[in-house]
Write an enzyme that holds these catalytic residues in place. Structure first.
Site, PDB file in Angstrom:
ATOM      1  N   LYS A   1      20.503  17.713  27.590  1.00  0.00           N
ATOM      2  CA  LYS A   1      21.929  17.666  27.228  1.00  0.00           C
ATOM      3  C   LYS A   1      22.767  18.788  27.856  1.00  0.00           C
ATOM      4  O   LYS A   1      23.940  18.599  28.141  1.00  0.00           O
ATOM      5  CB  LYS A   1      22.093  17.710  25.703  1.00  0.00           C
ATOM      6  CG  LYS A   1      21.788  16.379  25.017  1.00  0.00           C
ATOM      7  CD  LYS A   1      22.030  16.505  23.524  1.00  0.00           C
ATOM      8  CE  LYS A   1      22.151  15.167  22.858  1.00  0.00           C
ATOM      9  NZ  LYS A   1      22.628  15.247  21.483  1.00  0.00           N
TER      10      LYS A   1
ATOM     11  N   ASP B   1      28.757  12.586  20.091  1.00  0.00           N
ATOM     12  CA  ASP B   1      28.179  12.941  18.782  1.00  0.00           C
ATOM     13  C   ASP B   1      29.273  13.254  17.757  1.00  0.00           C
ATOM     14  O   ASP B   1      29.168  12.871  16.588  1.00  0.00           O
ATOM     15  CB  ASP B   1      27.254  14.156  18.909  1.00  0.00           C
ATOM     16  CG  ASP B   1      25.876  13.776  19.449  1.00  0.00           C
ATOM     17  OD1 ASP B   1      25.496  12.594  19.337  1.00  0.00           O
ATOM     18  OD2 ASP B   1      25.196  14.662  19.985  1.00  0.00           O
TER      19      ASP B   1
ATOM     20  N   GLY C   1      21.351  10.106   8.835  1.00  0.00           N
ATOM     21  CA  GLY C   1      21.809  10.209  10.218  1.00  0.00           C
ATOM     22  C   GLY C   1      21.936   8.890  10.970  1.00  0.00           C
ATOM     23  O   GLY C   1      22.414   8.888  12.107  1.00  0.00           O
TER      24      GLY C   1
HETATM   25  P1  NAP Z   1      18.356  22.235  17.691  1.00  0.00           P
HETATM   26  O1  NAP Z   1      19.448  22.573  18.633  1.00  0.00           O
HETATM   27  O2  NAP Z   1      16.937  22.446  18.104  1.00  0.00           O
HETATM   28  O3  NAP Z   1      18.629  23.050  16.306  1.00  0.00           O
HETATM   29  C1  NAP Z   1      17.673  23.020  15.272  1.00  0.00           C
HETATM   30  C2  NAP Z   1      18.268  23.674  14.028  1.00  0.00           C
HETATM   31  O4  NAP Z   1      17.307  23.556  12.970  1.00  0.00           O
HETATM   32  C3  NAP Z   1      18.567  25.149  14.192  1.00  0.00           C
HETATM   33  O5  NAP Z   1      19.719  25.474  13.443  1.00  0.00           O
HETATM   34  C4  NAP Z   1      17.319  25.802  13.586  1.00  0.00           C
HETATM   35  O6  NAP Z   1      17.535  27.092  13.082  1.00  0.00           O
HETATM   36  C5  NAP Z   1      17.052  24.858  12.437  1.00  0.00           C
HETATM   37  N1  NAP Z   1      15.676  24.941  11.940  1.00  0.00           N
HETATM   38  C6  NAP Z   1      14.560  24.445  12.528  1.00  0.00           C
HETATM   39  N2  NAP Z   1      13.476  24.692  11.753  1.00  0.00           N
HETATM   40  C7  NAP Z   1      13.940  25.353  10.643  1.00  0.00           C
HETATM   41  C8  NAP Z   1      13.314  25.858   9.476  1.00  0.00           C
HETATM   42  N3  NAP Z   1      11.983  25.753   9.273  1.00  0.00           N
HETATM   43  N4  NAP Z   1      14.082  26.456   8.539  1.00  0.00           N
HETATM   44  C9  NAP Z   1      15.413  26.567   8.723  1.00  0.00           C
HETATM   45  N5  NAP Z   1      16.074  26.105   9.822  1.00  0.00           N
HETATM   46  C10 NAP Z   1      15.342  25.506  10.771  1.00  0.00           C
HETATM   47  O7  NAP Z   1      18.438  20.704  17.257  1.00  0.00           O
HETATM   48  P2  NAP Z   1      19.741  19.762  17.167  1.00  0.00           P
HETATM   49  O8  NAP Z   1      19.887  19.018  18.422  1.00  0.00           O
HETATM   50  O9  NAP Z   1      20.873  20.572  16.655  1.00  0.00           O
HETATM   51  O10 NAP Z   1      19.262  18.683  16.062  1.00  0.00           O
HETATM   52  C11 NAP Z   1      19.121  19.076  14.713  1.00  0.00           C
HETATM   53  C12 NAP Z   1      18.818  17.862  13.837  1.00  0.00           C
HETATM   54  O11 NAP Z   1      19.879  16.913  13.917  1.00  0.00           O
HETATM   55  C13 NAP Z   1      17.545  17.102  14.235  1.00  0.00           C
HETATM   56  O12 NAP Z   1      16.911  16.688  13.063  1.00  0.00           O
HETATM   57  C14 NAP Z   1      18.074  15.896  15.011  1.00  0.00           C
HETATM   58  O13 NAP Z   1      17.204  14.796  14.931  1.00  0.00           O
HETATM   59  C15 NAP Z   1      19.364  15.629  14.243  1.00  0.00           C
HETATM   60  N6  NAP Z   1      20.382  14.921  15.053  1.00  0.00           N
HETATM   61  C16 NAP Z   1      20.786  13.695  14.621  1.00  0.00           C
HETATM   62  C17 NAP Z   1      21.753  12.995  15.322  1.00  0.00           C
HETATM   63  C18 NAP Z   1      22.204  11.653  14.826  1.00  0.00           C
HETATM   64  O14 NAP Z   1      22.859  10.919  15.580  1.00  0.00           O
HETATM   65  N7  NAP Z   1      21.914  11.303  13.601  1.00  0.00           N
HETATM   66  C19 NAP Z   1      22.314  13.552  16.499  1.00  0.00           C
HETATM   67  C20 NAP Z   1      21.877  14.825  16.914  1.00  0.00           C
HETATM   68  C21 NAP Z   1      20.900  15.487  16.173  1.00  0.00           C
HETATM   69  P3  NAP Z   1      17.186  28.428  13.963  1.00  0.00           P
HETATM   70  O15 NAP Z   1      18.345  28.591  14.903  1.00  0.00           O
HETATM   71  O16 NAP Z   1      17.096  29.484  12.949  1.00  0.00           O
HETATM   72  O17 NAP Z   1      15.892  28.151  14.676  1.00  0.00           O
END
Ligand code: NAP
Length: 298
Positions: free
Chosen positions: A82, A118, A261
C-alpha cells in the site's frame, strides 16, 4: 471523497471484451476481494473480470509495468504494497496523498492514479449501520494504516473529538503530527493504559478497534475490557474474520450498537469499482445477499 465526475479507468469497449482487474498482495490467497468484485461485476453487467495476483515485494515493479502496458485496467492494493507502490505511480488523489497509502490504482489517459477508498468505505459502512459520526466523541484504538484512513474519514464527517490510543504511543503521536494544525485540535492522544477508563465515561459515544487484536492467534482477546462498554454506545471492529470478535460480542451484550469490518470491506471495494467503471453503483437491493455470501466464504 469520490470525485463528482469519474473518469473510467477502463473506457467501455465493444463486443465481449473483458478488461482485467486484480487485487495484488502477499499473501493473497485468503482475499475476499475476487468474490466481492466478481459478484458486483456480474450484478451490474460490467465488462471486467477480477482475480487475485500473488505479488511479492521484489515483483511489484514488474506488476506496475504490466499496468502501464494496459494488461490490467486497474488494481486493488493490499498488504504489503500500500505504501511501496506510491513512488511508482504518476498521481495521488485525496485522501490517498494525506493517508500515505494506496488501495486502488486506476489508469487514466495512460497515467497511473492512486486512490484510497478505505476512508469512504468506512464512512459508507457507518451510514449503513445508522452510526452518525458528526459531533461525536470517539475512542479510536490503533495507529496503523487503517487508523490513519479512519482519522481522515472521522474528521471529514465532523467528529468532535478523536481520542487516539495505541499500544505504541509514539506511533499515535506521529499520526497526529501528520495532521494540519486545525485537524490536530480535534485529535487527542490517550495512553494505552487509559483506554478502558476513558471508554467507560458516558462522553465516549463510539469506540473503534483498528488494531489486529481479535484476529488469528489473538481470537480470544479483546483490546478493551468488558467493563468498557455501555448501553447506547456504538462499537465498530474493522476485523471481519472472525465475523464476531470478542470485542463485538462483549459490546453487544452491554447493549451497544455493533458493526464489524465486512461493510467497510464491501464499500471500499464498491468505491474502487465505481472509479474503474466511471459509474455510480447502488447496492442496497443486493447488500444482504452479498454480505451473507462473503460471511459464508470466511
Ligand atoms: P497495521 O498497520 O499493521 O496496524 C496494526 C495495529 O494493531 C497497530 O496499531 C498495532 O499497534 C496494533 N496491534 C497489533 N497487535 C497488538 C496487540 N497485541 N495489542 C495492542 N495493539 C496491537 O494494520 P492495519 O492495516 O492498520 O490493519 C489493522 C486491522 O484493521 C487489521 O485487523 C485489518 O484486517 C483491519 N482492516 C480492515 C479493513 C476493512 O475493510 N474492514 C481495512 C483495513 C484494515 P502497535 O503500533 O503498538 O504495534
Amino acid at each position: 471523497m469520490i470525485p463528482k465526475t469519474i473518469t473510467p479507468s477502463c473506457p467501455p469497449q465493444g463486443g465481449n471484451v473483458q478488461a482485467r482487474l486484480a487485487v495484488i498482495g502477499d499473501p493473497i490467497s485468503h482475499s475476499l476481494s475476487p468474490l466481492l468484485q466478481n459478484s458486483l461485476i456480474a450484478h451490474f453487467g460490467l465488462p471486467f473480470v477480477y482475480e487475485a495476483l500473488h505479488v511479492r515485494a521484489e515483483d511489484l515493479p514488474v506488476l506496475v509495468a504490466r499496468l502501464r502496458r494496459g494488461e490490467l485496467a486497474g488494481v486493488n492494493v493490499t498488504i504489503p504494497h500500500k505504501q511501496a507502490i506510491i513512488p511508482m505511480l504518476d498521481e495521488l488523489v485525496y485522501p490517498a496523498d494525506r493517508i500515505g497509502a494506496v488501495n486502488t490504482v486506476c489508469i487514466v489517459k495512460g497515467r497511473l492514479v492512486g486512490h484510497n477508498t478505505d476512508a469512504v468505505g468506512f464512512q459508507r459502512s457507518c451510514a449503513k449501520a445508522n452510526i452518525a459520526l458528526s459531533n461525536k466523541e470517539i475512542l479510536l484504538l490503533g495507529a496503523g494504516g487503517a487508523a490513519k484512513a479512519l482519522v481522515f474519514a472521522l474528521l471529514e464527517k465532523g467528529a468532535r473529538t478523536i481520542h487516539l490510543c495505541n499500544r505504541n504511543r509514539e506511533r499515535a503521536e506521529r499520526l497526529r503530527e501528520s495532521l494540519s494544525h486545525a485537524e490536530r485540535e480535534r485529535v487527542r492522544i490517550v495512553s494505552w493504559e487509559e483506554r478502558a477508563i476513558l471508554a467507560q465515561t458516558q462522553t465516549v459515544e463510539i469506540v473503534i478497534n483498528t488494531t489486529s487484536v481479535g484476529m488469528h492467534e489473538t481470537k480470544t482477546e479483546s483490546p478493551l475490557p468488558v467493563t468498557a462498554f455501555h448501553k447506547g454506545m456504538a462499537a465498530i471492529d474493522l476485523i471481519y474474520n472472525p465475523a464476531e470478535t470478542l470485542f463485538l460480542q462483549q459490546a453487544e451484550r452491554a447493549g451497544a450498537i455493533v458493526s464489524n469490518g465486512l461493510p467497510m470491506l464491501i464499500y471500499q471495494g464498491l468505491a474502487a469499482l465505481e472509479l474503474w467503471s466511471g459509474r455510480r453503483l447502488k447496492i442496497e437491493t443486493i447488500y444482504a445477499a452479498l454480505e451473507k455470501r462473503m460471511r459464508e466464504a470466511l
